[in-house]
Write a protein that holds these residues in place. Structure first.
Motif, PDB file in Angstrom:
ATOM      1  N   ARG A 145      -8.753  17.117  -5.333  1.00 30.23           N
ATOM      2  CA  ARG A 145      -9.100  15.877  -6.015  1.00 30.23           C
ATOM      3  C   ARG A 145      -8.990  16.055  -7.526  1.00 30.23           C
ATOM      4  NH1 ARG A 145     -12.066  11.696  -3.283  1.00 30.23           N
ATOM      5  NH2 ARG A 145     -11.910   9.952  -4.737  1.00 30.23           N
ATOM      6  N   ARG A 190       1.517   5.651  -0.978  1.00 32.41           N
ATOM      7  CA  ARG A 190       1.109   7.007  -1.355  1.00 32.41           C
ATOM      8  C   ARG A 190       2.370   7.718  -1.834  1.00 32.41           C
ATOM      9  NH1 ARG A 190      -2.790  11.136  -0.562  1.00 32.41           N
ATOM     10  NH2 ARG A 190      -1.886  13.209  -0.203  1.00 32.41           N
ATOM     11  N   GLU A 246      -3.650  -0.868  -8.252  1.00 27.52           N
ATOM     12  CA  GLU A 246      -4.930  -0.152  -8.289  1.00 27.52           C
ATOM     13  C   GLU A 246      -4.787   1.234  -7.652  1.00 27.52           C
ATOM     14  OE1 GLU A 246      -9.522  -0.481  -6.579  1.00 27.52           O
ATOM     15  OE2 GLU A 246      -8.014  -1.996  -6.035  1.00 27.52           O
ATOM     16  N   VAL A 247      -5.251   2.244  -8.364  1.00 22.29           N
ATOM     17  CA  VAL A 247      -5.227   3.618  -7.864  1.00 22.29           C
ATOM     18  C   VAL A 247      -6.597   3.939  -7.274  1.00 22.29           C
ATOM     19  CG1 VAL A 247      -5.005   6.058  -8.521  1.00 22.29           C
ATOM     20  CG2 VAL A 247      -3.490   4.332  -9.536  1.00 22.29           C
ATOM     21  N   THR A 248      -6.605   4.477  -6.060  1.00 20.60           N
ATOM     22  CA  THR A 248      -7.878   4.794  -5.407  1.00 20.60           C
ATOM     23  C   THR A 248      -8.119   6.297  -5.278  1.00 20.60           C
ATOM     24  OG1 THR A 248      -6.801   4.585  -3.236  1.00 20.60           O
ATOM     25  CG2 THR A 248      -7.951   2.638  -4.098  1.00 20.60           C
ATOM     26  N   ARG A 249      -7.069   7.105  -5.371  1.00 19.85           N
ATOM     27  CA  ARG A 249      -7.256   8.547  -5.223  1.00 19.85           C
ATOM     28  C   ARG A 249      -6.061   9.283  -5.832  1.00 19.85           C
ATOM     29  NH1 ARG A 249     -10.350  11.682  -1.441  1.00 19.85           N
ATOM     30  NH2 ARG A 249      -9.528  13.818  -1.171  1.00 19.85           N
ATOM     31  N   ASP A 276       0.862  -1.176   0.000  1.00 17.57           N
ATOM     32  CA  ASP A 276       0.000   0.000   0.000  1.00 17.57           C
ATOM     33  C   ASP A 276       0.899   1.226   0.000  1.00 17.57           C
ATOM     34  OD1 ASP A 276      -2.922  -0.821   0.251  1.00 17.57           O
ATOM     35  OD2 ASP A 276      -1.969  -2.043   1.817  1.00 17.57           O
ATOM     36  N   THR A 334      -2.630   7.656  -4.339  1.00 16.10           N
ATOM     37  CA  THR A 334      -2.820   6.595  -3.359  1.00 16.10           C
ATOM     38  C   THR A 334      -3.152   5.315  -4.115  1.00 16.10           C
ATOM     39  OG1 THR A 334      -3.651   8.208  -1.759  1.00 16.10           O
ATOM     40  CG2 THR A 334      -4.097   5.875  -1.310  1.00 16.10           C
ATOM     41  N   TYR A 335      -2.464   4.235  -3.778  1.00 13.97           N
ATOM     42  CA  TYR A 335      -2.578   3.029  -4.607  1.00 13.97           C
ATOM     43  C   TYR A 335      -2.263   1.800  -3.764  1.00 13.97           C
ATOM     44  CZ  TYR A 335       2.492   3.601  -4.612  1.00 13.97           C
ATOM     45  OH  TYR A 335       3.796   3.755  -4.218  1.00 13.97           O
TER      46      TYR A 335
END
Length: 463
Positions: free
Chosen positions: A101, A69, A91-94, A67, A130-131
């Motif tokens: 944003r 950032r 996977e990118v979440t943000r 995990d 964040t990924y």
């Protein structure tokens, strides 16, 4: 025209102001999805210059999950409507740009980021991603048919990313032409050690985790970054000449070889500092991990990474890369002989220094070992092609080129050339044409025939 100093400064300021007015008035456009390297067209990114990476990574060896950032500070080189980062599979979440944003899409290994407004050319901006996921190593013909990148070990991970695998574990402009400084923070299970580039800022335990913070304050190519995690015996100190040293060795390998990694690292760092110029980084060292699936070592900046205890010759090779490859990096991957040819020649110089064999005799041994019919002589060293960029000819014929240069221009000019080259391009990038021109300048000789024969022509040259 002979302008006064104040007039010249005013003229420069006026020109700079005019440039930014033009840049500011240009319509915003997307940054390119690559820098144009013929071997890796979509590596690196256009429209910005990376300045600093702040990496926060947490790794669970039990599940293999990472995990992270990553916050990149960059300078826009055009008015940007969007830009790309290189990131493989995770996977990118943000995504945030300048704390707000931002939108994003994926296209293979490209992460396209669209900020809420235009990013003006000439201005710095930050992008935070964040990924998470399970990073996968790369495999293929490029690196000796071996896995490379983020490689799981029995107790952690071995991270060695040349040429295109930094983006297996953090979003980046993944090309050596776009260097930056780094802060790398690693969270791992308590009892494991996270080792990275530069100097150790802090380490502490909290709960069931160990946290380490490393800072590389000198510009670094992405492929040289590491976050190797495992059980290590760590020894620190200074070389005889005073350079700080940090050596981490997997205890599984402690008695597997009679090479004293710490002593050889210290001695070679000090000797190359005499031959190649001042050591370019804050710390020297080594990371020796039990990773038999990786059949190679890598010149990780400030701490070469070895997938087992290697020979003394391998250690001096990887340490020579701190000058040739790390401080002075290739402009494009086709120039890779500037890394590997120089580091191989350093092995010959080390044998000469130790009194075991002259560089001339090492040259003859390499030359005579391969008949004219060998495929070795069919690689064009100055452009070896992507899948054979680490062919033995790049190393050995690259080193032969340097010995031929030394014998042509003489020791005085040759050993003046080496530190002058590393000083001229310190923390920067260079290509083969740069080196040819510089060798001619230092020697006062025309050298096209030598370099054409040894770098740009296939076939076994006649001595």
């Amino acid at each position: 025209m002979n302008l006064s100093r104040s007039a010249r400064l005013a003229a420069v300021a006026t020109a700079a102001a005019a440039f930014f007015v033009i840049a500011a008035s240009a319509a915003p456009t997307p940054g390119a999805d690559g820098i144009g390297d013929t071997y890796f067209p979509r590596l690196g990114n256009g429209g910005f210059d990376a300045r600093h990476y702040d990496l926060d990574v947490a790794y669970d060896p039990g599940t293999g999950r990472l995990d992270g950032r990553t916050t990149l500070t960059a300078r826009a080189t055009q008015n940007l409507s969007s830009f790309d980062l290189d990131l493989q599979k995770l996977e990118v979440t943000r995504v945030e740009v300048n704390g707000r944003r931002a939108g994003f899409t994926r296209d293979g290994d490209e992460l396209r980021v669209t900020p809420r407004g235009t990013l003006p050319g000439g201005r710095d901006f930050t992008v935070s991603v964040t990924y998470g996921g399970i990073p996968q190593p790369l495999n293929g013909p490029i690196v000796f048919g071996s896995d490379y990148g983020w490689m799981k070990t029995t107790d952690g991970v071995f991270v060695a990313c040349e040429p295109n695998a930094a983006s297996t574990w953090f979003p980046s402009s993944d090309h050596p032409a776009d260097k930056a400084t780094y802060d790398i923070r690693i969270k791992a299970p308590k009892g494991l050690t996270g080792v990275s580039n530069g100097r150790l800022v802090s380490t502490y335990d909290k709960g069931g985790s160990t946290y380490t913070h490393w800072r590389e304050s000198r510009p670094m190519a992405t492929y040289l970054a590491t976050a190797t995690i495992g059980t290590f015996d760590v020894r620190t100190g200074r070389t005889p000449a005073g350079t700080p040293i940090y050596v981490a060795i997997d205890p599984v390998l402690k008695n597997s070889n009679n090479v004293d990694v710490y002593a050889v690292t210290a001695a070679a760092t000090d000797y190359w500092s005499q031959v190649f110029g001042p050591y370019p980084f804050e710390e020297t060292g080594a990371i020796v991990d039990d990773m038999p699936q990786a059949g190679f070592s890598l010149e990780v900046q400030s701490k070469p990474a070895y997938s087992a205890v290697r020979s003394e010759s391998t250690i001096v090779h990887e340490l020579a890369h701190q000058w040739f490859g790390d401080s002075v990096s290739v402009a494009r991957w086709k120039d890779i002989w500037l890394n590997e040819g120089f580091a191989t020649y350093a092995q010959w110089l080390w044998a000469e220094h130790q009194g075991t064999r002259s560089a001339h005799d090492s040259f003859l041994a390499a030359y005579d070992a391969r008949p004219a019919s060998s495929a070795f002589w069919q690689i064009e060293v100055a452009d070896p092609q992507r899948d054979t960029m680490f062919a033995s000819a790049v190393y050995q014929r690259g080193a032969m080129t340097l010995q031929m240069l030394r014998e042509r221009i003489g020791d005085e000019a040759f050993f003046r050339l080496l530190p002058a080259w590393t000083r001229l391009h310190r923390y920067g990038n260079a290509d083969t044409d740069d080196f040819v021109r510089f060798a001619e300048r230092i020697s006062g000789q025309q050298l096209d025939d030598l370099f054409d024969t040894w770098l740009f022509t296939t076939g076994k040259p006649t001595l």
